[in-house]
Structure formats: C-alpha cells, structure tokens
Design an enzyme around this catalytic site. Structure first.
Site, mmCIF file in Angstrom:
data_model
loop_
_atom_site.group_PDB
_atom_site.id
_atom_site.type_symbol
_atom_site.label_atom_id
_atom_site.label_comp_id
_atom_site.label_asym_id
_atom_site.label_seq_id
_atom_site.Cartn_x
_atom_site.Cartn_y
_atom_site.Cartn_z
ATOM 1 N N CYS A 83 -9.672 4.512 7.304
ATOM 2 C CA CYS A 83 -9.628 3.111 6.924
ATOM 3 C C CYS A 83 -8.212 2.562 7.096
ATOM 4 C CB CYS A 83 -10.076 2.975 5.471
ATOM 5 S SG CYS A 83 -9.656 1.427 4.702
ATOM 6 N N CYS A 86 -4.903 1.121 3.488
ATOM 7 C CA CYS A 86 -3.682 1.691 2.898
ATOM 8 C C CYS A 86 -2.867 2.395 3.977
ATOM 9 C CB CYS A 86 -4.026 2.695 1.796
ATOM 10 S SG CYS A 86 -4.798 1.955 0.338
ATOM 11 N N GLN A 289 -2.606 -14.383 -6.909
ATOM 12 C CA GLN A 289 -2.113 -13.030 -6.657
ATOM 13 C C GLN A 289 -3.176 -11.982 -6.978
ATOM 14 O OE1 GLN A 289 0.545 -12.211 -5.130
ATOM 15 N NE2 GLN A 289 2.113 -13.775 -5.428
ATOM 16 N N CYS A 414 6.558 -12.163 0.979
ATOM 17 C CA CYS A 414 5.765 -10.961 1.250
ATOM 18 C C CYS A 414 6.095 -10.378 2.624
ATOM 19 C CB CYS A 414 4.270 -11.271 1.142
ATOM 20 S SG CYS A 414 3.718 -12.567 2.283
#
Length: 456
Positions: A83, A86, A289, A414
């Site tokens: 995936c 992460c 957020q 970010c």
C-alpha cells in the site's frame, strides 16, 4: 548534466546516505542520486534500478548487505510494502521524528539562501501513540469476487490494494466502512471501473468526530443513479452514522473527490468536532485537520510563537472553516480570516457564531485583495498567520508582503520545499526566528512545519 552508466534492471551496491522527502533512502552512484524506498541511512543495500533519469535514478531494495540499521523495525501493518499510504513504518518512531527534522533542514539548505543558526530548527513535536489517529478516510472501491471492498493505491500507481484494516485510521471508521460495504454488496451497487468507465460508485468518504462519536458518510458517484441513491439512504441506519451525503463527480482527472453537485441524503447537515475550547460544525467537504491530538499541539505552538498580548490585529490566511482564527480570537483584539472557498467561509462564520466569538469574521476571496483593501481602510495586521496548500503562497502575495511588511508572520506548512522557497523570497524584509517541525502524520514521510518570521 551528470553522466552515468546505469541501466534499468541493473543491480548495484549502494551505501544509503540520507532520507528523501518522500521517505525513501538516498544513495549515490558516481554522484547520481538513487532513490530506494525502504532503505535506511548507513545501510549497504543491493538495489535493482527501475528508472534512470539525467539527474537521478530510482531503484527497488533487493537485500541489505551486512548489518541492518538499528533504527529498522518490523512494520505492524500487513499491507505496508504493498500500500502507498505509509512510508516509514519500517523505522522506529523516535527516528521517524528525527528524519522529519532532517527533511526540513535539507529543504532550507537547498532553497533558502540566507544564514540560519542551527538553534532555530527545533526537534520534531511527536505524537503519543502514532497509530489510529486519522479521523477521515477517502477510499476507492472495487469488487473482489462478489464482495465490494475498499483499498488504497500502491505507491505511484493506479493499482488498488484491497485492505480490511488500516492502523493509521481511527477504528470506528473502519468498522463503519465495513458495514457500508456489506450493505452495498447486498444490493449489488456497481463499483466504477476507471478503465472501462462503467459503473456508479467511485469512493466512500467517512469522517469521525472525537467529540460525539458521530460519523459523516459521503458516497462519490460517477453519475446520478437513483437506484444507488435509494440504497444509500439506508446507510443512516448503521450505528453512529449521523449523516449521509451524495456527491456526483464525473471528472476522472480531478484530484478532488467531491464533484460540483453534493447534497445531503439523510440525517444531519453537519457533525460537531472540538479543538481546544472551541466547537466546529463540519460539512463533508470542509477542510479540517485529520489528526486532532497533533492539531491541538500545532495551534498551541502557533499561539506560543505569535505571542499575542490582546491588542493585536490578526489575519488568518487560507483560513478554511476558521479553526486557527477562532482559536487565536481569545488572545487578539480582532481576527479576520480569508479563504477563496465560499462554502468554507460560510462554515467559518457559523463556527464563530456557534462559539460566541464576536471579534472574528471571515471573508471569501483572495488574500491579496483583502490585504490591499484593509490596508487602504487602515486595518494593518500585527500578525499574519498563513496555512496555504502544498503549492505555498502565490507570487503576487509574496511580492506584496515584501513591499508592505507586517510585523510578524506565522507560517504553517505541509510542504518543506515550498515553505523554504517562500521564506527565501521574503528574507529581504523578514528574518526567521524559529522553525518548528511537527509530526501530523506518523508513519508517513509528511511533516508539518511552523516558521516564525519577523519584520527586519
């Protein structure tokens, strides 16, 4: 141009020197940077070249030769290497935070031309438990046999990896998504196929409230289909589901899940969440957020750096639903927020009213327009807080701030690269007093950063 003799599928031995901005290990072959997902600094890695460009190459990790890094751990998630959600689960959490500080440092070394003391860059603000924090999910759907399933895309591909548990999502979201899939499977709702462009259901979006336990569900449809809409009405009967929305989006190139037409099907219009002392009513497409624990720390840090005494005028740029502006309202004389998303501004003013905040108001439009207008009217901010998208602040806005400097800017970002570039653009009129990384998304390579800039 760097010359090299690398070719696709070639295996080489590489010493990993550092971590890249996307969490990959970086080594050098004849001065050419080679990016290797899963490799860690100080490891000797046998890698297989997958792509060669004039300025860099990409490779896959074949094996570690010799000792593995002491920072390497076994990922908790069974889907981790498949995936693309992460990037750093194979790394000790404390080291993840060190890496994120290093990512910020390298961004400033690359894009900021001024001199910066090492003392300005602080250690990353970490999270207590770096799992099950994400309060919103956007999940594409497919059929696995006769069962409708959700998944996430593999890194840098359109290939969907089916998952039945995600250790960074809140557990209540996964439970509800599973029940939604069961219900839609029962009535054979047709999943959209991006290749054939056939089918109806593209995505399931769900947001969970820490405050109330309520969950807001949105089904993204490729086209309006009354049968699917009728079936979706029954999702309101699932435990904790407070509202069900439909959004129609037939734009396959759009990065946004929500289409031009979004409407409430069943239940409440909003769900309620809380940050600090304030409550916020959230529509499904409102930006909020994704990690509440770290957001509270983030806004506390913004407050600490702003050092408001109660007499200041504050502008909250790119304000969204008004979270930062409302948070700062109790420390300031007046807060004005700006965002070009009209729905978010309606939501922000409703949130100010909900919290009985009388010294904060929010406006729809461009930052530059309102800064110019308010300056002409005599309203000059003592503190400008900005939290722009990943692309950073617009060039015209940066140029305006060069010519019309405010006393203090608190820049929340970010994206370390665009942050460093924007700070470099501003450095003739502002100097940096603090750079504070914060881990908003544990186990990923993403890092939030707060920079305090003061007028020279």
């Amino acid at each position: 141009m760097v010359t090299n003799s690398l070719v696709k599928n070639q295996e080489i031995l590489l010493t990993i020197k550092r971590i890249g901005i996307n969490g990959e290990g970086i080594g050098y072959y004849r001065r050419l940077a080679v990016f290797v997902p899963g490799a860690l600094p100080k490891e000797e890695a046998v890698v297989k070249i997958t792509e060669v460009k004039p300025q860099y190459a990409k490779a896959e990790l074949v094996r570690i030769k010799g000792e593995k890094s002491s920072d390497r751990v076994k990922p908790r998630c069974p889907y981790y290497e498949k995936c693309g959600g992460c990037h750093l689960q194979h790394v000790k959490y404390e080291t993840q935070c060190d890496f994120k500080k290093e990512i910020v440092k390298e961004a400033f070394e690359k894009y900021y031309n001024g001199k910066l003391s090492e003392k300005l860059l602080k250690d990353t603000i970490s999270q207590g438990v770096p799992y099950y924090y994400r309060n919103k999910v956007k999940l594409p759907v497919r059929y696995d046999g006769e069962k409708l399933v959700t998944g996430l895309y593999a890194q840098d591909t359109n290939k969907l990896v089916y998952i039945d548990e995600c250790i960074v999502e809140k557990k209540d979201l996964r439970e509800v998504v599973d029940k939604i899939c069961e219900h839609l499977t029962k009535y054979q709702v047709i999943a959209f196929n991006p290749k054939s462009k056939e089918g109806i259901l593209r995505h399931i979006i769900a947001r969970s409230s820490n405050l109330t336990g309520e969950i807001q569900v949105t089904l993204i449809l490729y086209k309006r289909d009354q049968r699917t809409i009728n079936i979706a009405k029954e999702l309101i009967n699932i435990e904790n589901v407070a509202s069900v929305y439909i959004s129609i989006n037939n734009d396959l190139d759009s990065l946004e899940n929500f289409g031009q037409e979004t409407f409430l099907l069943e239940g409440k219009e909003t769900i309620t969440e809380q940050l600090g002392d304030f409550k916020f009513e959230l529509l499904p497409n409102a930006f909020f957020q994704l990690n509440l624990e770290q957001t509270n720390k983030l806004y506390s840090e913004v407050t600490r750096l702003a050092k408001l005494k109660g007499y200041e005028n504050v502008i909250d740029g790119y304000c969204g639903v008004g979270t930062i502006g409302i948070w700062l309202s109790k420390y300031a004389k007046e807060v004005r927020g700006v965002d070009n998303n009209n729905e978010a501004i309606i939501n922000a003013n409703s949130n100010a009213k909900l919290n009985k905040v009388k010294n904060a108001k929010f406006y729809s439009g461009s930052m530059l327009h309102y800064l110019t207008k308010w300056e002409e009217e005599g309203f000059v901010p003592d503190v400008l807080v900005v939290d722009p998208p990943r692309t950073g602040m617009e060039l015209k806005l940066l140029n305006y701030l060069q010519k019309n400097p405010v006393k203090k800017i608190v820049y929340v970002s970010c994206n370390p690269s665009t942050l460093a570039k924007n700070c470099n653009h501003l450095q003739k009129k502002y100097h940096i007093l603090a750079i504070q990384p914060l881990d908003m998304f544990p186990n990923t390579a993403n890092v939030e950063t707060i920079v305090l800039l003061e007028r020279r």
